[in-house]
Design a protein around this motif. Structure first.
Motif, PDB file in Angstrom:
ATOM      1  N   ASP A 346     -11.923  17.433  15.320  1.00 16.08           N
ATOM      2  CA  ASP A 346     -12.571  16.754  14.195  1.00 16.08           C
ATOM      3  C   ASP A 346     -11.871  16.816  13.063  1.00 16.08           C
ATOM      4  OD1 ASP A 346     -12.971  19.118  14.016  1.00 16.08           O
ATOM      5  OD2 ASP A 346     -15.111  19.166  13.578  1.00 16.08           O
ATOM      6  N   THR A 347     -12.609  16.486  12.056  1.00 15.74           N
ATOM      7  CA  THR A 347     -12.207  16.611  10.532  1.00 15.74           C
ATOM      8  C   THR A 347     -13.036  17.761   9.880  1.00 15.74           C
ATOM      9  OG1 THR A 347     -11.520  14.398  10.358  1.00 15.74           O
ATOM     10  CG2 THR A 347     -11.952  15.520   8.286  1.00 15.74           C
ATOM     11  N   GLU A 348     -12.370  18.649   9.442  1.00 15.76           N
ATOM     12  CA  GLU A 348     -12.930  20.195   8.970  1.00 15.76           C
ATOM     13  C   GLU A 348     -12.578  20.268   7.434  1.00 15.76           C
ATOM     14  OE1 GLU A 348     -12.876  23.385  11.356  1.00 15.76           O
ATOM     15  OE2 GLU A 348     -14.076  22.797  13.075  1.00 15.76           O
ATOM     16  N   SER A 349     -13.394  20.110   6.287  1.00 16.56           N
ATOM     17  CA  SER A 349     -13.085  20.624   5.028  1.00 16.56           C
ATOM     18  C   SER A 349     -13.907  21.662   4.413  1.00 16.56           C
ATOM     19  CB  SER A 349     -12.869  19.333   4.173  1.00 16.56           C
ATOM     20  OG  SER A 349     -14.211  18.668   3.964  1.00 16.56           O
ATOM     21  N   ASP A 364     -16.289  17.895   9.334  1.00 15.72           N
ATOM     22  CA  ASP A 364     -16.940  19.181   9.085  1.00 15.72           C
ATOM     23  C   ASP A 364     -16.485  19.575   7.725  1.00 15.72           C
ATOM     24  OD1 ASP A 364     -18.478  21.250   8.835  1.00 15.72           O
ATOM     25  OD2 ASP A 364     -17.865  22.298  10.622  1.00 15.72           O
ATOM     26  N   THR A 365     -17.024  19.240   6.802  1.00 17.91           N
ATOM     27  CA  THR A 365     -16.752  19.783   5.421  1.00 17.91           C
ATOM     28  C   THR A 365     -17.836  20.748   4.873  1.00 17.91           C
ATOM     29  OG1 THR A 365     -17.979  17.738   4.406  1.00 17.91           O
ATOM     30  CG2 THR A 365     -15.751  17.381   4.816  1.00 17.91           C
ATOM     31  N   GLY A 378     -20.436  14.545  14.704  1.00 20.09           N
ATOM     32  CA  GLY A 378     -20.758  13.616  13.733  1.00 20.09           C
ATOM     33  C   GLY A 378     -19.872  14.165  12.689  1.00 20.09           C
ATOM     34  N   THR A 379     -20.552  13.908  11.156  1.00 23.34           N
ATOM     35  CA  THR A 379     -19.834  14.565   9.840  1.00 23.34           C
ATOM     36  C   THR A 379     -20.794  15.528   9.301  1.00 23.34           C
ATOM     37  OG1 THR A 379     -18.939  12.251   9.841  1.00 23.34           O
ATOM     38  CG2 THR A 379     -19.100  13.641   7.707  1.00 23.34           C
ATOM     39  N   GLU A 380     -19.980  16.854   8.943  1.00 19.35           N
ATOM     40  CA  GLU A 380     -20.919  17.762   8.416  1.00 19.35           C
ATOM     41  C   GLU A 380     -20.372  18.348   7.305  1.00 19.35           C
ATOM     42  OE1 GLU A 380     -21.420  20.973  11.359  1.00 19.35           O
ATOM     43  OE2 GLU A 380     -22.668  19.719  12.658  1.00 19.35           O
ATOM     44  N   GLY A 390     -27.901  21.984  19.917  1.00 23.12           N
ATOM     45  CA  GLY A 390     -28.060  20.802  20.292  1.00 23.12           C
ATOM     46  C   GLY A 390     -27.017  19.670  20.003  1.00 23.12           C
ATOM     47  N   THR A 391     -27.251  18.784  20.203  1.00 20.03           N
ATOM     48  CA  THR A 391     -26.216  17.588  19.832  1.00 20.03           C
ATOM     49  C   THR A 391     -26.298  16.866  18.865  1.00 20.03           C
ATOM     50  OG1 THR A 391     -26.513  17.335  22.536  1.00 20.03           O
ATOM     51  CG2 THR A 391     -25.310  15.443  21.320  1.00 20.03           C
ATOM     52  N   GLU A 392     -25.176  16.806  17.917  1.00 20.58           N
ATOM     53  CA  GLU A 392     -25.160  16.324  16.655  1.00 20.58           C
ATOM     54  C   GLU A 392     -24.105  15.271  16.660  1.00 20.58           C
ATOM     55  OE1 GLU A 392     -24.722  19.079  13.588  1.00 20.58           O
ATOM     56  OE2 GLU A 392     -26.666  20.032  14.023  1.00 20.58           O
ATOM     57  N   SER A 393     -24.531  14.059  16.357  1.00 24.77           N
ATOM     58  CA  SER A 393     -23.257  12.951  15.938  1.00 24.77           C
ATOM     59  C   SER A 393     -23.346  12.276  14.941  1.00 24.77           C
ATOM     60  CB  SER A 393     -23.184  12.063  17.231  1.00 24.77           C
ATOM     61  OG  SER A 393     -24.512  11.429  17.393  1.00 24.77           O
ATOM     62  N   GLY A 394     -24.403  12.843  13.969  1.00 26.62           N
ATOM     63  CA  GLY A 394     -24.487  11.955  12.589  1.00 26.62           C
ATOM     64  C   GLY A 394     -23.630  12.562  11.770  1.00 26.62           C
ATOM     65  N   THR A 395     -24.373  12.691  10.469  1.00 20.93           N
ATOM     66  CA  THR A 395     -23.569  12.914   9.101  1.00 20.93           C
ATOM     67  C   THR A 395     -24.432  13.745   8.736  1.00 20.93           C
ATOM     68  OG1 THR A 395     -22.587  10.824   8.846  1.00 20.93           O
ATOM     69  CG2 THR A 395     -22.790  12.586   6.937  1.00 20.93           C
TER      70      THR A 395
END
Length: 787
Positions: A346-349, A364-365, A378-380, A390-395
């Motif tokens: 994913d994308t982590e910042s 993931d930021t 998702g985007t965190e 759980g399952t997270e696919s959102g923001t």
């Protein structure tokens, strides 16, 4: 030889030019030279004051004051004051004051004051004050004051104060004060004060103060002060002060002070002071002080001080000080100090200090210090310190310290400290500390600490501490502490602490503490503490503490505390505390405390405490405490406390306390306390306390306390207390207390107390107390008593 010798040489040269013969007049040394060599001297003032023991077969037109024991067969037109024991076959037009014992066959037009024992066959136009014993066949136009024992065949236009013993065939326009013993065939335009013993064939335009013994064929424009013994074929424009023994074929523009023994073929613009023994083929622009032994082929712009032995092929721009043994192929720009052994694509910042063993393929930021073993795609960008299975696919950009075991595919930028096990596909940016087991697909940015088991797909940005089990698709930005089980699709930005079980699709920005079970599609910005079970689609910005069960489609900004079961579609900004069961479509800005069941479509700004069940379409700004059941379409600005059941289309600004059941269309500004059932269309500014049932189209400014049932169209400014049933079209300014049933069209300024039933068209200024049934056409100016 003196002046005579000079004159002889001058004449010889002149005659040689005229005749073409050079041996016509031999004389002394000059004639011997000219005869032996056959070369003409063209300089008039040639000075030779120093001893010459050399062999000269060239052309000399310069100035020589030095010592020349060498061999010269070239062309000299410069200035020589040094010592020349070498062999010159080239062309010299410069200035020489040094010592030359070498071999020169090139072209020299510069300034030489050093020591030259080498071999020069190139082109020199610079300044040389150093020591040269090497071989030069290139082009030099720079400044050299160093020691040059090497081989130079390139182009030099820079400044050289160092020691060169190597081989140079490249282009050198920079500044060199170091030691060079290697092989250089590249292009140098920078500053070189270091030690070079390697092989250089690249391009250097930077500053190099380090030690180079490796192989360089790349491009260097940075600053180097370290030790390089590896192979460097890449592009370097950064700062290097470390130790490099590896293979570098990439692009480096960063700062390196560490130890590199690995293989680099990527792009490096960051800062590295760590130990790198791995393989790097990606792009690095970050800060690296850690230990790397893994494989990196991604993009790294972050700060790394930890231990990496995994496989990285993603993009990293964050700070990493933890242990990373997993597989990373995503984008990381955050801070990581935890333990990662999972799979990240994913994308982590964000900042991660927790334990991650799950699967992450999202963005993931945020800040994570909790335990994650779920699946995140998702985007965190928020803060997570709780437990997430759980399952997270959102923001997710909010703060989460609670327990999540549900399914989230929406956007969460808020603070979650509660328990969530529901389904969330909406947008959340608020604070949640309650229990959420419902279904949310809307937008939430408020504060929720209540219990939510319903369905929400609207927009919420307010404070919600109540209980919601209904359906909410509207917009809420207010405070909600009540109980909601109905259907809401409107806009709410007010305060709600009541009970709502109805249907709301309007806009509510007021305060609602009452009970609502009706249908509300209007706009509310007022205060509502009453009971509503009707239908509202209008606009309310006032205060409502009463009971409403009617239909309201108008605009209300006033205060209502009464009972409203009627139909309202007008504009209300006044105060209502009465009972309203009628139909209102006009404009009301007054005060109403009476009972209304009629039809109102006019404009009211008056004070009403009366009972109205008639029809009103006029303009009212008066004070009313009367009973009205008639039809009003005129303008009222007076005071009414009587009983009105007639038809009014007139203009009233007076005081009315009587009984009106007639028809009024005139202008009234007087005082009326009598009984009116006639027709008035005139102007009435007087005082009326009598009984009028006739027709009045004239002008009344007088005082009337009698009984009028006749027809008046004249002007009445007098005092009338009698009984009139006739026709009066004249002008009455007198005093009448009698009985009139006749016809008057004259002028009456006298005093009448008698009985008149005749016709009077004359002028009466006298006093009449008799009975008059005749016809009067004359002028009465004195007292008359008729019997």
């Amino acid at each position: 030889m003196g002046d005579a010798a000079r004159r002889l040489r001058f004449l010889t040269a002149l005659l040689s030019g005229l005749t073409g013969r050079s041996n016509r007049f031999p004389h002394g040394k000059v004639a011997s030279k000219l005869q032996n060599t056959g070369i003409a001297e063209s300089t008039v003032d040639l000075q030779e004051s120093i001893a010459e023991s050399s062999t000269e077969s060239g052309t000399e037109s310069g100035t020589e004051s030095g010592t020349d024991t060498g061999t010269e067969s070239g062309t000299e037109s410069g200035t020589e004051s040094g010592t020349d024991t070498g062999t010159d076959t080239g062309t010299e037009s410069g200035t020489e004051s040094g010592t030359e014992s070498g071999t020169e066959s090139g072209t020299e037009s510069g300034t030489e004051s050093g020591t030259d024992t080498g071999t020069e066959s190139g082109t020199e136009s610079g300044t040389e004050s150093g020591t040269e014993s090497g071989t030069e066949s290139g082009t030099e136009s720079g400044a050299e004051s160093g020691t040059d024992t090497g081989t130079e065949s390139g182009t030099e236009s820079g400044t050289d104060t160092g020691t060169e013993s190597g081989t140079e065939s490249g282009t050198d326009t920079g500044t060199e004060s170091g030691t060079e013993s290697g092989t250089e065939s590249g292009t140098e335009s920078g500053t070189d004060t270091g030690t070079e013993s390697g092989t250089e064939s690249g391009t250097e335009s930077g500053t190099d103060t380090g030690t180079e013994s490796g192989t360089e064929s790349g491009t260097e424009s940075g600053t180097g002060s370290g030790t390089e013994s590896g192979t460097d074929t890449g592009t370097e424009s950064g700062t290097e002060s470390g130790t490099e023994s590896g293979t570098d074929t990439g692009t480096e523009s960063g700062t390196e002070s560490g130890t590199e023994s690995g293989t680099e073929s990527g792009t490096d613009t960051g800062t590295e002071s760590g130990t790198d023994t791995g393989t790097e083929s990606g792009t690095e622009s970050g800060t690296d002080t850690g230990t790397e032994s893994g494989t990196e082929s991604g993009i790294d712009t972050g700060t790394e001080s930890g231990t990496e032995s995994g496989t990285e092929s993603g993009t990293e721009s964050g700070a990493e000080s933890g242990t990373d043994t997993g597989t990373e192929s995503g984008t990381e720009s955050g801070t990581e100090s935890g333990t990662e052994s999972g799979t990240e694509s994913d994308t982590e910042s964000g900042a991660e200090s927790g334990t991650e063993s799950g699967t992450e393929s999202g963005t993931d930021t945020g800040t994570e210090s909790g335990t994650e073993s779920g699946t995140e795609s998702g985007t965190e960008s928020g803060t997570e310190s709780g437990t997430d299975t759980g399952t997270e696919s959102g923001t997710d950009t909010g703060t989460e310290s609670g327990t999540e075991s549900g399914t989230e595919s929406g956007t969460d930028t808020g603070t979650d400290t509660g328990t969530e096990s529901g389904t969330d596909t909406g947008t959340e940016s608020g604070t949640e500390s309650g229990t959420d087991t419902g279904t949310e697909s809307g937008t939430e940015s408020g504060t929720e600490s209540g219990t939510d088991t319903g369905t929400e797909s609207g927009t919420e940005s307010g404070t919600d501490t109540g209980t919601e089990s209904g359906t909410d698709t509207g917009t809420e930005s207010g405070t909600d502490t009540g109980t909601e089980s109905g259907t809401e699709s409107g806009t709410e930005s007010g305060t709600e602490s009541g009970t709502e079980s109805g249907t709301e699709s309007g806009a509510d920005s007021g305060t609602d503490t009452g009970t609502e079970s009706g249908t509300d599609t209007g706009t509310e910005s007022g205060t509502d503490t009453g009971t509503e079970s009707g239908t509202e689609s209008g606009t309310e910005s006032g205060t409502d503490t009463g009971t409403e069960s009617g239909t309201d489609t108008g605009t209300e900004s006033g205060t209502e505390s009464g009972t409203d079961t009627g139909t309202e579609s007008g504009t209300e900004s006044g105060t209502e505390s009465g009972t309203d069961t009628g139909t209102e479509s006009g404009t009301e800005s007054g005060t109403e405390s009476g009972t209304e069941s009629g039809t109102e479509s006019g404009t009211e700004s008056s004070t009403e405490s009366s009972t109205e069940f008639g029809t009103e379409s006029g303009t009212e700004s008066s004070t009313e405490s009367s009973t009205e059941s008639g039809t009003e379409s005129g303008t009222e600005s007076g005071t009414e406390s009587g009983t009105e059941s007639g038809t009014e289309s007139s203009t009233e600004s007076g005081t009315e306390s009587g009984t009106e059941s007639g028809t009024e269309s005139g202008t009234e500004s007087g005082t009326e306390s009598g009984t009116e059932s006639g027709t008035e269309s005139g102007t009435d500014t007087g005082t009326e306390s009598g009984t009028e049932s006739g027709t009045d189209t004239g002008t009344d400014t007088g005082t009337e306390s009698g009984t009028e049932s006749g027809t008046e169209s004249g002007t009445d400014t007098g005092t009338e207390s009698g009984t009139e049933s006739g026709t009066d079209t004249g002008t009455d300014t007198g005093t009448e207390s009698g009985t009139e049933s006749g016809t008057e069209s004259g002028t009456d300024t006298g005093t009448e107390s008698g009985t008149e039933s005749g016709t009077d068209t004359g002028t009466d200024t006298g006093t009449e107390s008799g009975t008059d049934t005749g016809v009067m056409l004359g002028v009465i100016t004195k007292q008359k008593s008729i019997k």
